[in-house]
Design a protein around this motif. Structure first.
Motif: not given
Length: 319
Positions: A170-191, A236-242
């Motif tokens: 849950r925390f893993f997904l919460d974090t990735l969604v926040a990173f992707g939606k708010r532009g808090l990191a550059c993807q694709p990346a090593i987590i 990689n299943s949450i609908g967000m990519g690069a």
């Protein structure tokens, strides 16, 4: 004895390699993303990245305008003898950082947090960071430089034993969604995921897992290795990519490192490495030979030892 001039010149070379040459393990992972990505914008970004990396290598220029905040990881063989000792080594790494900022060139990102003082060389109070590790029965020194973005891409949560694997996911997904939606990191990346330890150790483990392990490497604990793969597929299943666009290629790989923690908690940190995965390593042998590579080999049987005393496994002792 390893000369300090050899350490400094090697460090300068590493700074350029990290800024310009993308590690092959990450490139291979990114190409796999390119082969499977269906999102139009995500596909466009990945192809542009691959072309940019080739141009950077050909022109010998940094592959990203934001060259991050350079840091060092130093692993001493127990029998290594650097000229002038550890103080001289730190001085050499600080000089190499300042020199490379001018010659590569790198963007001078480091400033004082309050007064915004900028020495124009990425060197200052506690900058660059230098972390240490040790290895038995060796006379070499490993130098690794990592150029990771210094703004976002990290998060922490104190979980509890009752949260279990579902809480981790849950925390893993919460974090990735926040990173992707708010532009808090550059993807694709090593987590990188740190589990356990005290809060500071948990953060360190996660960052090291993202920056100091290669794509495709697996934790030696089979159950943790399975969780690494599961989290990669989940991310990689949450609908967000690069770069947060619609797609399926947010995570190139997921690496987990653990540490024993307080019985009442289960600390967890999540770190996303830059989409360029800028790292470079060199081993300076006692006789002065230098070997360059992109796998830091930071995590070993020795660094992951669980018992009071350590005895080399037969496979290691035979080498």
């Amino acid at each position: 004895m390893i000369s300090i001039s050899k350490i400094e010149s090697t460090a300068e070379t590493l700074m350029a390699k990290a800024a310009i040459e993308i590690p092959e393990d990450y490139l291979a992972g990114l190409r796999r993303c390119a082969d499977t990505e269906k999102g139009d914008l995500s596909s466009f970004v990945i192809q542009a990245m691959l072309e940019n990396y080739e141009a950077a290598k050909e022109d010998r220029r940094a592959m990203c305008g934001d060259t991050g905040v350079p840091r060092w990881y130093v692993k001493y063989g127990n029998d290594a003898r650097p000229e002038g000792g550890p103080i001289a080594v730190e001085g050499a790494l600080r000089r190499a950082t300042a020199t490379a900022t001018r010659t590569v060139p790198l963007r001078p990102n480091r400033v004082h947090p309050l007064w915004r003082t900028d020495h124009d060389n990425n060197v200052g109070i506690n900058a660059p960071e230098i972390e240490y590790a040790f290895h038995p029965d060796a006379d070499w020194i490993d130098l690794t430089t990592v150029h990771k973005g210094g703004l976002f891409g990290s998060d922490y949560r104190m979980l509890f034993p009752g949260d279990g694997l579902q809480g981790i996911k849950r925390f893993f997904l919460d974090t990735l969604v926040a990173f992707g939606k708010r532009g808090l990191a550059c993807q694709p990346a090593i987590i990188g995921v740190g589990l356990g330890g005290s809060k500071d150790a948990c953060m360190v483990l996660g960052k090291q897992a993202s920056c100091l392990r290669t794509v495709g490497s697996r934790n030696p604990d089979p159950k943790i290795a399975e969780l690494e793969i599961e989290l990669r597929e989940l991310g990689n299943s949450i609908g967000m990519g690069a770069m947060g666009f619609m797609g399926s290629s947010m995570v190139v790989d997921c690496n987990i490192e653990v540490g024993y923690c307080h019985t009442g908690g289960m600390p967890m940190s999540v770190h996303m490495f830059c989409l360029s995965s800028r790292r470079a390593t060199a081993r300076i042998h006692g006789d002065g030979r230098v070997e360059y590579r992109t796998d830091p080999e930071w995590f070993t049987d020795y660094s992951r030892r669980e018992t009071v005393d350590w005895t080399a496994p037969l496979s290691v002792a035979a080498e």
